[in-house]
Design an enzyme around this catalytic site. Sequence first.
Site, PDB file in Angstrom:
ATOM      1  N   ARG A  54       0.774  -1.362  -0.067  1.00  0.00           N
ATOM      2  CA  ARG A  54       0.086  -0.064   0.318  1.00  0.00           C
ATOM      3  C   ARG A  54       0.736   1.152  -0.013  1.00  0.00           C
ATOM      4  NH1 ARG A  54      -3.140  -4.196   1.860  1.00  0.00           N
ATOM      5  NH2 ARG A  54      -5.065  -4.299   1.911  1.00  0.00           N
ATOM      6  N   GLN A 106      -8.887  -7.038  -0.807  1.00  0.00           N
ATOM      7  CA  GLN A 106      -7.891  -6.765  -1.454  1.00  0.00           C
ATOM      8  C   GLN A 106      -8.881  -6.420  -2.256  1.00  0.00           C
ATOM      9  OE1 GLN A 106      -6.268 -10.247  -2.173  1.00  0.00           O
ATOM     10  NE2 GLN A 106      -4.502 -10.550  -0.997  1.00  0.00           N
ATOM     11  N   ASP A 151      -4.879 -15.205   6.546  1.00  0.00           N
ATOM     12  CA  ASP A 151      -3.393 -15.736   6.376  1.00  0.00           C
ATOM     13  C   ASP A 151      -2.077 -17.128   8.112  1.00  0.00           C
ATOM     14  OD1 ASP A 151      -3.370 -15.222   4.076  1.00  0.00           O
ATOM     15  OD2 ASP A 151      -2.711 -13.197   4.743  1.00  0.00           O
ATOM     16  N   ARG A 184       3.705 -19.868   2.824  1.00  0.00           N
ATOM     17  CA  ARG A 184       2.745 -19.916   3.736  1.00  0.00           C
ATOM     18  C   ARG A 184       3.441 -22.022   4.441  1.00  0.00           C
ATOM     19  NH1 ARG A 184       2.416 -15.009   5.481  1.00  0.00           N
ATOM     20  NH2 ARG A 184       1.650 -13.533   4.194  1.00  0.00           N
TER      21      ARG A 184
HETATM   22  C1  S3P Z   1      -3.873  -9.220   2.030  1.00  0.00           C
HETATM   23  C2  S3P Z   1      -5.640  -9.798   2.145  1.00  0.00           C
HETATM   24  C3  S3P Z   1      -5.803 -10.957   2.261  1.00  0.00           C
HETATM   25  C4  S3P Z   1      -4.640 -11.931   2.807  1.00  0.00           C
HETATM   26  C5  S3P Z   1      -3.450 -11.257   1.525  1.00  0.00           C
HETATM   27  C6  S3P Z   1      -3.110  -9.942   1.644  1.00  0.00           C
HETATM   28  C7  S3P Z   1      -4.227  -7.697   1.624  1.00  0.00           C
HETATM   29  O1  S3P Z   1      -6.419 -11.605   1.030  1.00  0.00           O
HETATM   30  O2  S3P Z   1      -5.383 -13.109   2.977  1.00  0.00           O
HETATM   31  O3  S3P Z   1      -1.918 -12.179   2.634  1.00  0.00           O
HETATM   32  O4  S3P Z   1      -3.413  -7.225   2.404  1.00  0.00           O
HETATM   33  O5  S3P Z   1      -5.331  -6.950   2.386  1.00  0.00           O
HETATM   34  P1  S3P Z   1      -8.148 -11.843   0.392  1.00  0.00           P
HETATM   35  O6  S3P Z   1      -8.353 -10.015   0.523  1.00  0.00           O
HETATM   36  O7  S3P Z   1      -7.638 -12.286  -0.755  1.00  0.00           O
HETATM   37  O8  S3P Z   1      -8.680 -12.203   1.821  1.00  0.00           O
END
Ligand code: S3P
Length: 435
Positions: free
Chosen positions: A25, A167, A317, A390
């Site tokens: 970000r 995400q 995660d 992971r």
């Molecule tokens: C993340 C959101 C999660 C996570 C990923 C990082 C992020 O995914 O599993 O490792 O940085 O926004 P999802 O939005 O698909 O749950």
Amino acid sequence: MMSKTPPKSLKGRVSTPGDKSISHRALILGALAEGVTNITGLLEGDDILHTAKAVEAFGAKVKQIATGQWQVEGVGRAGWRSPKTPIDFGNAGTGARLIMGAAAGFDIQVSYLGDASLSARPMGRVLRPLEQMGAKFNSTDDKLPITQTKGGALTPVKFTPPHASAQVKSAVILAGLNTCGITELTETHLTRDHTENMLSAFGLNLTRTPKDKGQVVTLHGPATLKAANINVPGDPSSAAFLIAAALVVPGSDIIVENVMMNETRTGLFAVLSDMGAFIRADNFRRSGGETIADLHIRYSKLRGVTVSPDRVPSMVDEYPILAVIAATAQGQTHMHGLGELRVKESDRLAGTHALLIANGVDASIEGETLIVTGGPVTGGARVKTHHDHRLAMSALILGLAAKKPVSIDDSSMIATSFPAFSALMAAIGAPMEMS
Ligand code: S3P
């Protein structure tokens, strides 16, 4: 790579590397903003380096000043331009989905690629809301490679993602930045809120209204971001592996410093406390707009617990490593609501189950529930990691608790999120061997 079954307890004090979500970000918002953003503590994992290259291709200037210290000169009002060549995201789902959202706000054409793992992951979840806003994409089955054929001049939407996904939320918010009008995003379960937090550091205050277990986020666009100084806090998802190591090796006593304590990320720590783990947070302070702390962990005799599906967004995660810890606990651990694990870097529900079974752990999958029965771990298997960092690290930690060392078929993916993994494991007394 292979775990050595360590003869003695783990000891030491280590500092957690930068958070992956926040590092992506910082680069993306820096690339959109006006002025020069200074970042310290950036995670220099492969996923983040792909995002750095991507934002450069859109016209930002990205420079590494020293280890972890980076500068991004954003494009500001000029906006992102069409890259000359396709953008390769490597293994990075976050980089891919967030950048697809941000780029949709601009009148540009761009093609996206990824590695075999990323190219198998569903992208329809970000394409659908972006298409509703007026962007257009070409793809087969909503998978990478994908080309944005039309972006910019978007219409604001009111959108509720069908999955709890930070995400997807972030992709819509980032598209909304360059959209005239009010973009409204409702999430039914609160997911990691780093995009919202970091936007305020870049001078944009979104309206966030709590609603049931989630929130409504509203954004008035178009918005101009002002460059910021971002100090990236340590990644709780990486700290989880160090913590797990101490919890499964008898007599261990370690301190893991610089762990981000944002409640949208610390579900694992709460579950471990419920299991009877000694895990104490001290020295709370602020860094990069987030709260961080140092965690003191001592080996503890753990008991199995039931983990509600409501926990998923705050530890999505962390299930592979929780399953490994549960394999050493007394009794059964039931982890519910794990459907989303099937669309991570690999099918993590199947991969976690397989790695446990291969090493003599009693585990089963019932629908979206993973059940692990604790007991002695035989070990000795070579685990298939399916390009999933992971799964790789979880298998190596299982090896620390096993009678025979556990090896993995490929350790290269660990560098996507935690390049310092083997160095930090060695620092607490659990060196890994190349095999
Ligand atoms: C993340 C959101 C999660 C996570 C990923 C990082 C992020 O995914 O599993 O490792 O940085 O926004 P999802 O939005 O698909 O749950």
